[in-house]
Design a protein around this motif. Structure first.
Motif, PDB file in Angstrom:
ATOM      1  N   GLY A 266       0.912  -1.026   0.064  1.00 35.27           N
ATOM      2  CA  GLY A 266       0.030  -0.252  -0.008  1.00 35.27           C
ATOM      3  C   GLY A 266       1.038   1.276   0.154  1.00 35.27           C
ATOM      4  O   GLY A 266       0.343   2.517  -0.399  1.00 35.27           O
ATOM      5  N   SER A 267       1.935   1.124   0.178  1.00 28.97           N
ATOM      6  CA  SER A 267       2.896   2.102   0.410  1.00 28.97           C
ATOM      7  C   SER A 267       3.605   2.692  -0.995  1.00 28.97           C
ATOM      8  O   SER A 267       4.230   3.855  -1.124  1.00 28.97           O
ATOM      9  CB  SER A 267       4.260   2.405   1.375  1.00 28.97           C
ATOM     10  OG  SER A 267       4.981   1.201   0.776  1.00 28.97           O
ATOM     11  N   LEU A 268       3.555   1.889  -2.059  1.00 26.87           N
ATOM     12  CA  LEU A 268       3.961   2.100  -3.294  1.00 26.87           C
ATOM     13  C   LEU A 268       2.980   3.436  -4.151  1.00 26.87           C
ATOM     14  O   LEU A 268       1.719   3.383  -3.747  1.00 26.87           O
ATOM     15  CB  LEU A 268       3.822   1.163  -4.199  1.00 26.87           C
ATOM     16  CG  LEU A 268       4.998  -0.047  -4.289  1.00 26.87           C
ATOM     17  CD1 LEU A 268       5.139  -0.490  -3.013  1.00 26.87           C
ATOM     18  CD2 LEU A 268       4.828  -1.192  -5.251  1.00 26.87           C
ATOM     19  N   THR A 269       3.797   4.217  -4.913  1.00 29.19           N
ATOM     20  CA  THR A 269       2.976   5.312  -5.290  1.00 29.19           C
ATOM     21  C   THR A 269       3.179   5.234  -7.036  1.00 29.19           C
ATOM     22  O   THR A 269       4.130   4.715  -7.113  1.00 29.19           O
ATOM     23  CB  THR A 269       3.477   6.604  -4.793  1.00 29.19           C
ATOM     24  OG1 THR A 269       4.744   6.746  -4.800  1.00 29.19           O
ATOM     25  CG2 THR A 269       2.772   6.787  -3.223  1.00 29.19           C
ATOM     26  N   GLY A 270       2.616   6.316  -7.474  1.00 23.89           N
ATOM     27  CA  GLY A 270       2.749   6.602  -8.839  1.00 23.89           C
ATOM     28  C   GLY A 270       2.706   5.183  -9.905  1.00 23.89           C
ATOM     29  O   GLY A 270       1.869   4.267  -9.641  1.00 23.89           O
ATOM     30  N   GLU A 271       3.486   5.268 -10.839  1.00 23.32           N
ATOM     31  CA  GLU A 271       3.682   4.090 -11.638  1.00 23.32           C
ATOM     32  C   GLU A 271       3.847   2.651 -11.067  1.00 23.32           C
ATOM     33  O   GLU A 271       3.260   1.514 -11.495  1.00 23.32           O
ATOM     34  CB  GLU A 271       4.687   4.311 -12.818  1.00 23.32           C
ATOM     35  CG  GLU A 271       4.424   5.221 -13.921  1.00 23.32           C
ATOM     36  CD  GLU A 271       4.683   6.813 -13.236  1.00 23.32           C
ATOM     37  OE1 GLU A 271       5.392   6.601 -12.122  1.00 23.32           O
ATOM     38  OE2 GLU A 271       4.223   7.605 -13.968  1.00 23.32           O
ATOM     39  N   ALA A 272       4.664   2.649 -10.000  1.00 24.44           N
ATOM     40  CA  ALA A 272       4.828   1.481  -9.235  1.00 24.44           C
ATOM     41  C   ALA A 272       3.545   0.968  -8.613  1.00 24.44           C
ATOM     42  O   ALA A 272       3.276  -0.237  -8.487  1.00 24.44           O
ATOM     43  CB  ALA A 272       5.881   1.523  -8.121  1.00 24.44           C
ATOM     44  N   ALA A 273       2.621   1.891  -8.145  1.00 27.32           N
ATOM     45  CA  ALA A 273       1.274   1.717  -7.622  1.00 27.32           C
ATOM     46  C   ALA A 273       0.462   0.780  -8.562  1.00 27.32           C
ATOM     47  O   ALA A 273      -0.202   0.094  -8.481  1.00 27.32           O
ATOM     48  CB  ALA A 273       0.727   2.444  -7.048  1.00 27.32           C
ATOM     49  N   LEU A 274       0.605   1.522 -10.046  1.00 33.38           N
ATOM     50  CA  LEU A 274      -0.319   0.918 -11.076  1.00 33.38           C
ATOM     51  C   LEU A 274       0.129  -0.572 -11.351  1.00 33.38           C
ATOM     52  O   LEU A 274      -0.448  -1.417 -11.435  1.00 33.38           O
ATOM     53  CB  LEU A 274       0.023   1.939 -12.246  1.00 33.38           C
ATOM     54  CG  LEU A 274      -0.321   3.032 -12.203  1.00 33.38           C
ATOM     55  CD1 LEU A 274      -0.020   3.731 -13.615  1.00 33.38           C
ATOM     56  CD2 LEU A 274      -1.951   3.118 -12.194  1.00 33.38           C
ATOM     57  N   GLN A 275       1.584  -0.780 -11.197  1.00 38.17           N
ATOM     58  CA  GLN A 275       1.886  -1.975 -11.530  1.00 38.17           C
ATOM     59  C   GLN A 275       1.648  -3.231 -10.338  1.00 38.17           C
ATOM     60  O   GLN A 275       1.404  -4.412 -10.524  1.00 38.17           O
ATOM     61  CB  GLN A 275       3.695  -2.140 -11.840  1.00 38.17           C
ATOM     62  CG  GLN A 275       4.111  -1.333 -12.999  1.00 38.17           C
ATOM     63  CD  GLN A 275       3.139  -1.713 -14.148  1.00 38.17           C
ATOM     64  OE1 GLN A 275       2.942  -2.825 -14.482  1.00 38.17           O
ATOM     65  NE2 GLN A 275       3.031  -0.666 -15.098  1.00 38.17           N
ATOM     66  N   ARG A 276       1.707  -2.685  -9.078  1.00 40.51           N
ATOM     67  CA  ARG A 276       1.093  -3.644  -8.098  1.00 40.51           C
ATOM     68  C   ARG A 276      -0.008  -3.891  -8.093  1.00 40.51           C
ATOM     69  O   ARG A 276      -0.482  -4.954  -7.932  1.00 40.51           O
ATOM     70  CB  ARG A 276       1.356  -2.427  -6.708  1.00 40.51           C
ATOM     71  CG  ARG A 276       0.452  -2.973  -5.637  1.00 40.51           C
ATOM     72  CD  ARG A 276       0.096  -2.124  -4.401  1.00 40.51           C
ATOM     73  NE  ARG A 276      -0.744  -1.311  -4.932  1.00 40.51           N
ATOM     74  CZ  ARG A 276      -0.840  -0.057  -4.741  1.00 40.51           C
ATOM     75  NH1 ARG A 276      -0.107   0.480  -3.804  1.00 40.51           N
ATOM     76  NH2 ARG A 276      -1.758   0.729  -5.209  1.00 40.51           N
ATOM     77  N   ASP A 277      -1.180  -2.964  -8.703  1.00 45.06           N
ATOM     78  CA  ASP A 277      -2.538  -3.180  -8.854  1.00 45.06           C
ATOM     79  C   ASP A 277      -2.732  -4.224  -9.890  1.00 45.06           C
ATOM     80  O   ASP A 277      -3.467  -5.172  -9.844  1.00 45.06           O
ATOM     81  CB  ASP A 277      -3.400  -1.820  -9.340  1.00 45.06           C
ATOM     82  CG  ASP A 277      -3.410  -0.943  -7.921  1.00 45.06           C
ATOM     83  OD1 ASP A 277      -3.234  -1.377  -6.753  1.00 45.06           O
ATOM     84  OD2 ASP A 277      -3.736   0.179  -8.084  1.00 45.06           O
ATOM     85  N   ALA A 278      -1.987  -4.164 -11.090  1.00 42.02           N
ATOM     86  CA  ALA A 278      -2.071  -5.293 -12.054  1.00 42.02           C
ATOM     87  C   ALA A 278      -1.677  -6.334 -11.518  1.00 42.02           C
ATOM     88  O   ALA A 278      -2.376  -7.553 -12.050  1.00 42.02           O
ATOM     89  CB  ALA A 278      -0.986  -4.585 -13.315  1.00 42.02           C
ATOM     90  N   ALA A 279      -0.544  -6.595 -10.828  1.00 39.42           N
ATOM     91  CA  ALA A 279      -0.083  -7.842 -10.307  1.00 39.42           C
ATOM     92  C   ALA A 279      -1.390  -8.374  -9.384  1.00 39.42           C
ATOM     93  O   ALA A 279      -1.442  -9.676  -9.430  1.00 39.42           O
ATOM     94  CB  ALA A 279       1.242  -7.826  -9.359  1.00 39.42           C
ATOM     95  N   ARG A 280      -1.774  -7.551  -8.719  1.00 38.71           N
ATOM     96  CA  ARG A 280      -2.995  -8.020  -7.658  1.00 38.71           C
ATOM     97  C   ARG A 280      -4.125  -8.605  -8.507  1.00 38.71           C
ATOM     98  O   ARG A 280      -4.711  -9.788  -7.969  1.00 38.71           O
ATOM     99  CB  ARG A 280      -3.194  -6.784  -6.784  1.00 38.71           C
ATOM    100  CG  ARG A 280      -4.515  -7.256  -5.730  1.00 38.71           C
ATOM    101  CD  ARG A 280      -4.817  -6.250  -4.679  1.00 38.71           C
ATOM    102  NE  ARG A 280      -3.766  -5.176  -4.762  1.00 38.71           N
ATOM    103  CZ  ARG A 280      -4.100  -4.050  -4.250  1.00 38.71           C
ATOM    104  NH1 ARG A 280      -5.126  -3.615  -4.001  1.00 38.71           N
ATOM    105  NH2 ARG A 280      -3.190  -3.414  -4.231  1.00 38.71           N
ATOM    106  N   VAL A 281      -4.410  -7.824  -9.435  1.00 40.75           N
ATOM    107  CA  VAL A 281      -5.794  -8.216 -10.454  1.00 40.75           C
ATOM    108  C   VAL A 281      -5.361  -9.694 -10.912  1.00 40.75           C
ATOM    109  O   VAL A 281      -6.155 -10.375 -11.138  1.00 40.75           O
ATOM    110  CB  VAL A 281      -6.092  -7.137 -11.457  1.00 40.75           C
ATOM    111  CG1 VAL A 281      -6.808  -7.667 -12.485  1.00 40.75           C
ATOM    112  CG2 VAL A 281      -6.660  -6.036 -10.597  1.00 40.75           C
ATOM    113  N   LEU A 282      -3.914  -9.886 -11.551  1.00 42.34           N
ATOM    114  CA  LEU A 282      -3.560 -11.120 -12.055  1.00 42.34           C
ATOM    115  C   LEU A 282      -3.298 -12.314 -11.037  1.00 42.34           C
ATOM    116  O   LEU A 282      -3.346 -13.391 -11.558  1.00 42.34           O
ATOM    117  CB  LEU A 282      -2.351 -10.965 -12.908  1.00 42.34           C
ATOM    118  CG  LEU A 282      -2.418  -9.953 -13.975  1.00 42.34           C
ATOM    119  CD1 LEU A 282      -1.252  -9.834 -14.645  1.00 42.34           C
ATOM    120  CD2 LEU A 282      -3.306 -10.424 -15.191  1.00 42.34           C
ATOM    121  N   GLY A 283      -3.645 -12.030  -9.779  1.00 41.06           N
ATOM    122  CA  GLY A 283      -3.545 -13.009  -8.659  1.00 41.06           C
ATOM    123  C   GLY A 283      -1.974 -13.517  -8.634  1.00 41.06           C
ATOM    124  O   GLY A 283      -1.703 -14.818  -8.262  1.00 41.06           O
TER     125      GLY A 283
END
Length: 196
Positions: A123-140
């Motif tokens: 949850g502490s990631l921001t910007g583009e790194a946060a976008l990639q975190r969210d994509a990884a989460r969606v992909l499981g």
């Protein structure tokens, strides 16, 4: 090959984004894909060196996932028996960590087992790194958080070090130093993004 300093790399990134107009997220996507290609090249070389048989930690759980990659026809991202590979992606909170998260996506899409190990709470990631975190989460893509979850470095076949990038200063501290020490002590192959 010309190797640039950290300051030169930051300036190249700035000019590419601001003057050329290529978005930072596109640069991150390209960097992550290049990391994934290097991991796959490394795995191929290891297999060739062992006479064509796969060497590494045996699979302990699950399959590589059910994603059929958009990159399926891309030779740079194909590997025989990818399910025998299990790579840990050590992700820091900055753009270097974001590069690693993109690499995790490509490795997963290539059929490899991947686990993301965050140095900090995701949850502490921001910007583009946060976008990639969210994509990884969606992909499981499975994830662990240093200090919260146990990480078995001996259960993987390799490690992507995406902890620290060009903004890093001084010796690594805290979770970063601990993850680096554990990775170095694991005896596993390590592919580093930016700064080993």
């Amino acid at each position: 090959m010309y190797i640039v300093t950290s300051d030169e790399m930051r300036e190249l990134d700035r000019r590419t984004i601001e003057e050329v107009g290529i978005p930072a997220v596109a640069l991150m996507e390209n960097a992550g894909r290049a990391i994934a290609e290097e991991v796959i090249r490394w795995c191929r070389e290891r297999c060739d060196a062992s006479g064509g048989s796969w060497k590494g930690a045996e699979s302990k759980n699950g399959s590589p996932g059910d994603l059929v990659p958009a990159v399926q026809g891309d030779a740079a991202l194909r590997l025989e028996e990818p399910e025998r590979e299990h790579w840990l992606v050590l992700a820091g909170k900055g753009n270097n960590g974001g590069d690693g998260l993109v690499a995790a996506r490509y490795l997963r899409e290539a059929g490899m087992r991947v686990t993301i190990v965050y140095a900090v709470e995701p949850g502490s990631l921001t910007g583009e790194a946060a976008l990639q975190r969210d994509a990884a989460r969606v992909l499981g893509i499975p994830l662990l958080v240093h200090g919260r979850d146990a990480v078995d470095f001996t259960a993987c076949t390799g490690i992507v070090d995406a902890l620290l990038g060009t903004g890093s200063r001084g010796a690594p501290r805290g979770a970063y130093a601990e993850l680096i020490a554990a990775a170095n002590g694991s005896g596993r192959d390590i592919v580093s993004a930016d700064i080993p």
